[in-house]
Scaffold this motif. Structure first.
Motif, short mmCIF file in Angstrom:
data_model
loop_
_atom_site.label_atom_id
_atom_site.label_comp_id
_atom_site.label_asym_id
_atom_site.label_seq_id
_atom_site.Cartn_x
_atom_site.Cartn_y
_atom_site.Cartn_z
N ALA A 242 0.60 -0.85 0.07
CA ALA A 242 0.37 0.00 0.23
C ALA A 242 1.02 0.95 -0.44
N ALA A 243 2.43 0.92 0.75
CA ALA A 243 2.72 2.42 0.43
C ALA A 243 3.26 2.61 -0.52
N HIS A 244 3.32 2.12 -1.68
CA HIS A 244 3.49 1.78 -2.85
C HIS A 244 2.53 4.26 -3.56
N VAL A 245 1.50 3.51 -3.00
CA VAL A 245 0.00 4.61 -3.52
C VAL A 245 0.93 5.82 -3.07
N ARG A 246 1.19 5.88 -1.52
CA ARG A 246 1.74 6.89 -1.14
C ARG A 246 2.65 7.68 -1.56
N ARG A 247 3.81 6.71 -2.08
CA ARG A 247 5.08 7.00 -2.46
C ARG A 247 4.93 7.38 -4.39
N LEU A 248 4.05 6.99 -4.78
CA LEU A 248 3.46 8.18 -6.43
C LEU A 248 2.77 9.07 -5.78
N LEU A 249 2.10 9.61 -4.79
CA LEU A 249 1.71 10.85 -4.63
C LEU A 249 2.38 11.81 -4.47
N ALA A 250 3.90 10.39 -3.32
CA ALA A 250 4.70 11.79 -2.97
C ALA A 250 4.89 13.50 -3.70
N PRO A 251 5.63 13.25 -4.95
CA PRO A 251 5.62 14.43 -6.13
C PRO A 251 4.54 15.77 -6.05
N LEU A 252 3.73 14.68 -5.80
CA LEU A 252 1.93 15.69 -6.58
C LEU A 252 1.93 16.44 -5.41
N THR A 253 2.17 16.19 -4.47
CA THR A 253 2.27 17.16 -2.92
C THR A 253 3.69 18.28 -2.90
N MET A 254 4.46 17.79 -4.15
CA MET A 254 5.49 18.28 -3.78
C MET A 254 5.23 20.04 -5.51
N GLU A 255 3.86 19.75 -5.86
CA GLU A 255 3.37 20.57 -7.48
C GLU A 255 4.08 19.75 -8.20
N PHE A 256 4.52 18.90 -8.44
CA PHE A 256 4.73 18.12 -9.77
C PHE A 256 3.30 17.88 -9.86
N GLU A 257 2.91 16.90 -11.72
CA GLU A 257 1.75 17.17 -12.65
C GLU A 257 1.81 15.42 -12.83
N PHE A 258 3.16 15.28 -12.85
CA PHE A 258 2.78 13.65 -13.78
C PHE A 258 4.68 12.93 -12.05
N SER A 259 3.95 11.00 -11.95
CA SER A 259 4.80 10.80 -11.40
C SER A 259 4.88 8.63 -11.52
N LYS A 260 5.54 8.89 -11.95
CA LYS A 260 5.25 7.34 -12.79
C LYS A 260 6.75 6.39 -11.58
N GLY A 261 6.78 5.48 -11.40
CA GLY A 261 6.86 4.45 -10.31
C GLY A 261 7.96 3.30 -11.05
N TYR A 262 9.37 3.13 -10.47
CA TYR A 262 10.76 2.38 -11.25
C TYR A 262 11.08 1.03 -9.76
N TYR A 263 11.63 0.36 -10.48
CA TYR A 263 11.78 -0.53 -9.42
C TYR A 263 13.10 -2.19 -9.66
N ALA A 264 13.03 -2.82 -9.52
CA ALA A 264 14.37 -3.69 -9.78
C ALA A 264 12.89 -4.87 -10.35
N ARG A 265 13.80 -5.67 -11.27
CA ARG A 265 12.97 -6.50 -11.77
C ARG A 265 13.88 -8.05 -11.76
N VAL A 266 13.87 -8.61 -10.17
CA VAL A 266 15.06 -9.12 -10.46
C VAL A 266 13.86 -10.37 -9.74
N GLU A 267 13.85 -11.71 -10.04
CA GLU A 267 12.82 -12.89 -9.69
C GLU A 267 13.61 -14.30 -10.41
N ASP A 268 13.43 -14.81 -8.69
CA ASP A 268 14.07 -16.48 -9.50
C ASP A 268 15.73 -16.33 -9.99
N ASP A 269 15.88 -15.40 -9.61
CA ASP A 269 18.03 -15.31 -9.99
C ASP A 269 18.35 -15.00 -11.48
N GLN A 270 16.94 -13.83 -11.97
CA GLN A 270 17.13 -13.79 -13.15
C GLN A 270 16.24 -12.39 -13.62
#
Length: 391
Positions: free
Chosen positions: A149-177
């Motif tokens: 659920a914290a992902h929602v707050r993280r994505l919203l954080a820039p909008l509370t700083m007067e940005f208009e658009f916020s994009k998530g990024y993250y690592a995609r490492v699974e099953d040692d690949q």
């Protein structure tokens, strides 16, 4: 140093305090959640799927609750009722929108918008109502087994700083690949190839996002009404094109969401990454052409393969450094498949901006909720917000 900033603001998760969970920012993001509509597109395969269930269960823990959670669902007529009952069993302000309901198809056909469907169209149908329920809109997929659920707050954080658009990024490492294959092996080397030949701000913008094909983003309600959504898998790239025009470098941010584990698609075939690459390519190249980039299509595929091969060498070294398994031959096979997708974009079948839509958001809800006796519940903000004034 992981403090490095891209051409857009990059908000890192350094550990310790979670983004948006401490101090003044925590208060601001909590207030923002209460004025946010969360959009979670689903298809029939997400019905009672463990990943989708985790997403909804995590959203239940948000305090305060979001203004609304809109779930645009694509399902057959015999599937929608049990799917709806399952979704409405969660303690959330859920609005289920049946995207392929007969009345929705009629609504779109009557105004000449019935040509084609997919994830982009489903999300677009939800964006209009979403912008009416809250000041902000958060969109994310339902296939992340590691969702918080914290992902929602993280994505919203820039909008509370007067940005208009916020994009998530993250690592995609699974099953040692290494995963994130369409981004790593198609988008990134294609953008690198084009940037070598064209000095265009839009290319700098598209290259600044660490995971441009991530399905997680947040926008102000005003920007949500400005998005011209592609109908299918080009949604993420098309959104970036509109964000470049409307928010630009100064109004855009990206946020570290940690490490995600997703359900995965096969590579080959129209329903696999190979088919997705054609739609992503068409939308990406349309975004670039509309903003003054004129690719040399005769040589672009060959040059993309050369750039992709250099990426494979780098990924191989990175995987070895981290003790991950890596099949370079398989990765090069994917490059060859994706190269076939590089071609001039076809006809423009994007949907209109909601500010120019030929019907109202309430019309979508009414058409997409046939189970509502006497029509769906009204939009919470419709009486106090002049949507035309927001643009």
């Amino acid at each position: 140093m992981e403090y490095v900033q891209e051409r857009i603001a990059t908000l890192h998760a350094f550990g310790g305090r979670d983004g948006g969970s401490g101090g003044t920012l925590a208060h601001d993001t909590a207030d923002a959640v209460a004025e946010t509509t969360v959009v979670v597109p689903m298809t029939a395969r997400e019905h009672e799927n463990p990943a989708a269930e985790r997403v909804l269960s995590e959203l239940e823990t948000l305090e305060p609750a979001p203004a609304a959670v809109i779930v645009p669902v694509r399902a057959d007529a015999d599937e929608i009722e049990p799917f709806r009952r399952w979704l409405e069993s969660f303690a959330l302000p859920i609005r289920v929108c049946w995207c392929n309901a007969p009345a929705v198809e009629t609504l779109l056909a009557d105004v000449g918008l019935a040509n084609g469907f997919g994830k982009g169209r489903d999300v677009w149908l939800a964006l209009g109502p979403a912008a009416e329920f809250g000041e902000y809109v958060v969109v994310h997929d339902a296939d992340a087994r590691s969702y918080e659920a914290a992902h929602v707050r993280r994505l919203l954080a820039p909008l509370t700083m007067e940005f208009e658009f916020s994009k998530g990024y993250y690592a995609r490492v699974e099953d040692d690949q290494l995963y994130g294959r369409l981004f790593r092996l198609f988008y990134a080397p294609l953008i690198r190839t084009l940037s070598a030949d064209h000095d265009a701000p839009v290319l700098d913008y598209l290259e600044a996002f660490r995971y441009a094909l991530a399905g997680e983003f947040a926008v102000t309600a005003g920007l949500a009404r400005q998005l011209r959504a592609p109908r299918a898998w080009g949604l993420e790239v098309g959104t970036l094109g509109d964000a470049f025009d409307q928010a630009g470098f100064d109004g855009s941010a990206q946020v570290d969401l940690g490490r995600h584990e997703h359900d995965h698609r096969a590579v080959a075939g129209d329903t696999g990454l190979e088919g997705m690459s054609r739609e992503v390519a068409a939308e990406l190249l349309r975004v670039l052409e509309e903003r003054g980039v004129d690719p040399d299509y005769e040589t672009l595929g060959e040059r993309y393969l050369a750039a992709g091969d250099r990426f494979v060498q780098q990924y191989s070294a990175d995987a070895a450094f981290n003790g991950l398994s890596y099949d370079a031959a398989n990765e090069r096979d994917q490059l060859a498949r994706y190269a076939n997708s590089i071609a001039p974009p076809g006809p423009d079948r994007r949907l209109p901006r909601w500010r120019d839509a030929p019907f109202e958001p309430s019309d979508v809800l009414e058409a997409a909720q046939p189970w509502q006796v006497g029509g769906p519940t009204g939009l919470r903000r419709s009486e106090r917000i002049d949507t035309g004034a927001q643009d």
